[in-house]
Design a protein around this motif. Structure first.
Motif, short mmCIF file in Angstrom:
data_model
loop_
_atom_site.label_atom_id
_atom_site.label_comp_id
_atom_site.label_asym_id
_atom_site.label_seq_id
_atom_site.Cartn_x
_atom_site.Cartn_y
_atom_site.Cartn_z
N LEU A 161 0.83 -1.19 0.00
CA LEU A 161 0.00 0.00 0.00
C LEU A 161 0.87 1.25 0.00
O LEU A 161 1.79 1.38 0.81
CB LEU A 161 -0.92 0.01 1.22
CG LEU A 161 -1.81 -1.23 1.41
CD1 LEU A 161 -2.68 -1.07 2.65
CD2 LEU A 161 -2.68 -1.45 0.18
N SER A 162 0.58 2.18 -0.92
CA SER A 162 1.31 3.44 -1.00
C SER A 162 0.33 4.53 -1.40
O SER A 162 0.13 4.79 -2.60
CB SER A 162 2.46 3.34 -2.01
OG SER A 162 3.14 4.58 -2.14
N GLY A 163 -0.34 5.13 -0.42
CA GLY A 163 -1.38 6.09 -0.72
C GLY A 163 -2.53 5.41 -1.43
O GLY A 163 -3.06 4.41 -0.95
N ASP A 164 -2.93 5.94 -2.58
CA ASP A 164 -3.99 5.32 -3.38
C ASP A 164 -3.47 4.21 -4.27
O ASP A 164 -4.25 3.57 -4.97
CB ASP A 164 -4.69 6.38 -4.25
CG ASP A 164 -5.48 7.37 -3.42
OD1 ASP A 164 -5.86 7.03 -2.29
OD2 ASP A 164 -5.71 8.50 -3.90
N ASN A 165 -2.17 3.99 -4.29
CA ASN A 165 -1.56 3.03 -5.20
C ASN A 165 -1.27 1.71 -4.49
O ASN A 165 -1.06 1.66 -3.28
CB ASN A 165 -0.25 3.59 -5.77
CG ASN A 165 -0.47 4.86 -6.56
OD1 ASN A 165 -1.43 4.97 -7.31
ND2 ASN A 165 0.42 5.82 -6.40
#
Length: 402
Positions: A161-165
């Motif tokens: 998970l990386s923000g919305d990405n």
């Protein structure tokens, strides 16, 4: 800043645009049949030899095993023995969805010269630049197929998970990063040192030791995997460092004979790469076990970054991921849709405002024109997931370094 008249009027012709990184489509994905190599006009999609397309992002397949059980005998004059029905199961899957865009302003595109040629000319509408950016996106998606393929063979594909990405990576994210695994249900015995039958590890002495019983291990693997699924292991994928251990192994050299090389054949694969040059992959056969095909390749992929680490501007998180990790061997039967395929899911999209939606399968690219300010967006979409129908047909072995 003042410059001389000579510097101001010196003609400049751009001779060539070069890449500091060699193009490749992904050897493992191409070998197993996941990488696209043809266009299917019937469903308007790109396909590979072992891909299957559907009309949704979700799919399932049924488990209806053949049997190796022998029949029961009965005495004369007696009725038949009662036996249970053959069980039927179901596996449900959901595609991984990859979606990116590159936004190019008209003001920027209208003031470019061609990438190759006299820079006094205008690249009308930036068409040359747009074509190269589209190719760049396609290369990223080919790399993603390769990452999913090696993730399937290792049963080690995660999304971080990386923000919305959601960033596809090999290996569980390290805290405080969060993520989740895409499981392929390979049994624990088919990993690590290969306790395939639950009777103990086959790989008990690391292959970095020249006295390891490498030939015996391969024969044990063949017997055990044939018992597990009926699929005979034939292909052993590794990097060059591990191949060095194989070549120096005493048992390998003894079975070849003192006057022979340990290998019967050892050469580059005959297929040319996408750039027209030789493939960076070798194939070999050992004299002691001629049924096994050894594949040696050192490809790497980049995760956790949009910029390759060869650029100084790459973030510190940019990670080189080896398709064939050190100290490991990926073991598989001949490529076949019987044991694995890549599922190309589908999604309805509208390519520009006012246009009707169309169903796009697998991966697709399109351009969208936007106003205020005027720009063009290059958009890529891919719905895909590897399907491992027979998890026991492959193994991911740790053969050294333990």
């Amino acid at each position: 800043t003042f410059i001389s008249l000579h510097d101001l009027l010196t003609p400049q012709v751009i001779l060539k645009a070069v890449s500091r990184i060699r193009k490749f489509q992904g050897r493992l994905g191409r070998w197993v049949g996941f990488q696209p190599n043809r266009f299917n006009p019937d469903n308007v999609s790109l396909e590979g030899p072992n891909t299957r397309s559907g009309d949704t992002r979700f799919a399932s397949f049924r488990l209806d095993d053949v049997t190796r059980v022998v029949a029961k005998a009965r005495a004369p004059g007696t009725g038949p023995a009662s036996v249970p029905v053959n069980p039927v199961g179901e596996v449900r899957v959901s595609c991984a969805r990859f979606h990116e865009k590159v936004r190019l302003l008209g003001e920027f595109l209208g003031n470019l010269s061609p990438i190759i040629g006299p820079n006094s000319q205008i690249d009308t509408g930036g068409q040359s630049y747009i074509a190269r950016q589209t190719m760049h996106l396609a290369e990223k998606y080919n790399n993603t197929i390769e990452l999913m393929t090696t993730g399937m063979f290792q049963d080690n594909l995660y999304f971080q998970l990386s923000g919305d990405n959601l960033l596809p990576v090999i290996g569980a994210p390290v805290a405080p990063a969060l993520g989740f695994q895409i499981p392929f249900q390979i049994p624990a015995g088919n990993k690590s040192q290969l306790n395939l039958l639950g009777t103990g590890n086959i790989i008990q002495i690391g292959w970095q030791n020249t006295g390891a019983p490498l030939i015996k291990n391969c024969l044990q693997i063949q017997a055990a995997m044939t018992q597990l699924s009926g699929y005979q292991p034939k292909h052993f994928w590794m990097n060059s460092l591990q191949w060095y251990n194989v070549l120096l192994n005493t048992e390998v050299r003894n079975t070849a004979g003192t006057s022979n090389t340990p290998f019967a054949t050892y050469d580059r694969v005959p297929e040319k790469a996408m750039d027209g040059m030789d493939q960076p992959e070798f194939a070999a056969e050992l004299r002691g076990i001629p049924w096994a095909q050894w594949h040696i390749a050192d490809d790497v992929l980049v995760t956790n970054s949009d910029i390759d680490p060869t650029w100084a501007s790459a973030p510190a998180a940019a990670t080189f991921t080896k398709v064939f990790p050190d100290n490991t061997v990926m073991i598989a039967p001949d490529p076949s849709a019987d044991w694995t395929e890549m599922y190309n899911g589908a999604e309805w999209i509208s390519e520009n405002a006012g246009q009707p939606m169309t169903l796009k399968r697998g991966y697709t690219f399109w351009k969208e024109w936007v106003t205020q300010p005027s720009c063009i967006e290059l958009i890529a979409l891919m719905n895909m997931i590897p399907l491992l129908y027979v998890p026991k047909a492959i193994a991911f072995a740790t053969v050294a370094g333990f």
